[in-house]
Design a protein around this motif. Sequence first.
Motif, short mmCIF file in Angstrom:
data_model
loop_
_atom_site.label_atom_id
_atom_site.label_comp_id
_atom_site.label_asym_id
_atom_site.label_seq_id
_atom_site.Cartn_x
_atom_site.Cartn_y
_atom_site.Cartn_z
N GLY A 1 -6.33 45.04 84.44
CA GLY A 1 -6.15 46.27 83.68
C GLY A 1 -5.11 46.09 82.60
N VAL A 2 -5.17 46.99 81.61
CA VAL A 2 -4.21 46.98 80.52
C VAL A 2 -3.93 48.43 80.12
N ALA A 3 -2.70 48.68 79.68
CA ALA A 3 -2.33 50.03 79.27
C ALA A 3 -1.25 49.98 78.19
N LEU A 4 -1.34 50.89 77.26
CA LEU A 4 -0.25 51.13 76.32
C LEU A 4 0.72 52.01 77.09
N THR A 5 1.86 51.47 77.49
CA THR A 5 2.79 52.22 78.33
C THR A 5 3.90 52.87 77.54
N GLY A 6 4.03 52.52 76.26
CA GLY A 6 5.07 53.16 75.49
C GLY A 6 5.01 52.89 74.01
N ASP A 7 5.40 53.92 73.26
CA ASP A 7 5.61 53.86 71.82
C ASP A 7 6.75 54.85 71.60
N PHE A 8 7.96 54.38 71.89
CA PHE A 8 9.09 55.29 72.01
C PHE A 8 10.35 54.63 71.45
N GLU A 9 10.98 55.30 70.51
CA GLU A 9 12.26 54.87 69.94
C GLU A 9 12.27 53.42 69.48
N GLY A 10 11.24 53.02 68.72
CA GLY A 10 11.20 51.69 68.14
C GLY A 10 10.78 50.58 69.08
N VAL A 11 10.25 50.95 70.23
CA VAL A 11 9.80 49.96 71.21
C VAL A 11 8.36 50.29 71.60
N VAL A 12 7.50 49.28 71.54
CA VAL A 12 6.13 49.42 72.04
C VAL A 12 6.02 48.55 73.28
#
Length: 174
Positions: free
Chosen positions: A127-138
């Motif tokens: 599995g794969v997930a986009l777990t964050g796009d928050f405060e300049g960190v992906v």
Amino acid sequence: MLHRQSLAATAAGILLAAGIGATIPAGAGAAPSHPTTPPATAQVVNVRWGGHPTFDRLVIDVRGTLPPVSVRQVKELRADGSGDKVPLAGKYFLEIRLSPAAAHDESGQSVYKGPRLLKIHLPTLKGVALTGDFEGVVTIGAALDTKPVHKSFVLHSPERFVLDIAHPPVGCRR
């Protein structure tokens, strides 16, 4: 005179049908689909994967200059910002962190076209997930059924980060 107008109209129709004549370049007057200059902050635009005979590959596509990337094994995947558990089934998890980076543009619109949360049926990658796009960190999470043995590298033109996850030896597969 009528014959001359009829011939001119017929000729114009033939030229237009053939795509000859006054043409307007594709996309003229429309917003470009890709910025002509790289964004100030790297933009994560996609995640792809594929199975190979001895490893599974995860590729992260980036617009702009690839930022520093770290890969670490974690006990579970958590969404950046909220801390909520990411519902991907697996026994082992890798967290891939790109910083400074964003999965959105300056106006806040998403530029990420890959999966948000997806079950995958490969020998190692589950599995794969986009777990964050928050405060300049992906951050991107990968779920695995076996303890990960991996290597990573960078490819250019276009910019991308590649993570190869080895399949377990044949006698050790579930």
